[in-house]
Structures are given as C-alpha cells and as structure tokens.
Write a protein that holds these residues in place. Structure first.
Motif: not given
Length: 197
Positions: A143-146, A153-154, A160-163, A182-184
């Motif tokens: 999970y931490k790596e992801e 990388l995004n 946001y689109l990933f979520l 969360y997204i920053g």
C-alpha cells in the motif's frame, strides 16, 4: 461519546463474527482468536470522537464494523493533513507507532458515527498471531509503495480520477475538504477540477 457495548452480547457476537472472519483471512486460527476474544471491546463512537491523540502512545487497533475513521496530523499553524481514511471491515492503526513504540505523529478520529471493535495491539506480538502480523506488514508495504506512486507519478487531476475509478466509496462518502486534503490540494482547486472533468 464513546460507549462500550457491555450489555449487548447478541450484537457483540454478530459484530465479533465479522472480526473473526477478517482475522482468519490473515491466518489467525479460531482457537487463537478464542483465547483472547474476551479482550475485544465493541464501541459506539460519535462523529468527531478522538480514539488516539496525536503525541500519545498507541495501545489499540480498531476494526471498523461500520463508519469511517481517519488518521490526520494537526500542524502548529492550524493546518490539517490527512494521512489515511479507513472504511468498513478495515483495521485501523498506525504501523510506524506500533513498530517503534513511539508516540503517534497522527491522530485517529471518527469522521462519522461508527461501530468499532477495539483490539489490544500487543496481540500481534503473540506467536499465534505471527501470520497475521506478516500479512498486515506485507499489505502495508504494498500500500505504501502504491501511495508513493500515487503522489509522485500523478498530477492532482490524475489522483482524483484514480479515486473516482478505484475508490468510488471515497469519492461518494468523503466531502471536498477531506478529499482535497488526501489528494494534496485545497478544496477550491478540487471544486474547479471537478467542474472541468
């Protein structure tokens, strides 16, 4: 106000069954669970209740029967950084604080009314629970790596689109302030991003 359900054995049994299933999938035998089950505590928690104060030592993990918890950091300037959100049938605790026995850098609190089962973290050190410990650490490492890839990388729009695609429960349940944290990005930027997409 936190309320432990000591007078509701039938409900406790039902809720504990979901925890027993979860622990079984991690490799803890039903015998090993049965030996410590009396230490599990069902808790009704109101929105905004604090389960672990930032700076305190962590003693418990919380299995979420229903509701949502978050881990966040409160800065000296009043800023709030969201580390993680935890949903139904997830186990909520801070791995680094658990492994190092250091005071928590984050606070764990409920963002909506929740039903939880409190588990003493010391259980994960027992020999009968070592498979669960290894499984949890493996999950956390992946999970931490992801999550690192998610941020490094995004762009915010890609995050946001990933979520939207992979965590629809988050998008449908969390408010703009929580999602943006969360997204920053800030909530205004998130609102603009949503209107563009």
């Amino acid at each position: 106000m936190i309320n432990t359900n000591k007078n509701q054995p039938d409900n406790d049994l039902i809720h504990h069954e979901s925890l027993i299933h979860y622990l079984s999938t991690l490799g803890v035998s039903k015998d090993a669970i049965g030996q410590v089950q009396a230490q599990f505590r069902a808790m009704n928690v109101n929105a905004g209740e604090v389960l672990l104060l930032q700076g305190e030592k962590q003693k418990y993990a919380y299995f979420i029967v229903s509701g949502i918890l978050k881990a966040c950091h409160y800065g000296n300037s009043g800023s709030i950084l969201s580390k993680e959100f935890y949903f139904q049938h997830e186990l909520c605790f801070l791995y680094c604080s658990w492994l190092t026995q250091a005071p928590a850098k984050y606070q764990i609190e409920s963002i909506e009314d929740a039903l939880l089962i409190q588990i003493p973290l010391e259980q994960l050190s027992h020999a009968d629970w070592q498979l669960a410990k290894i499984a949890l650490l493996s999950q956390q490492l992946i999970y931490k790596e992801e999550k690192e890839a998610f941020f490094l990388l995004n762009t915010p729009e890609q995050r946001y689109l990933f979520l939207v695609e992979n965590r629809p429960l988050w998008v449908n349940t969390l408010n703009n302030i929580q999602l943006a944290s969360y997204i920053g990005i800030n909530p205004v930027s998130l609102s603009r991003l949503k209107s563009r997409i």
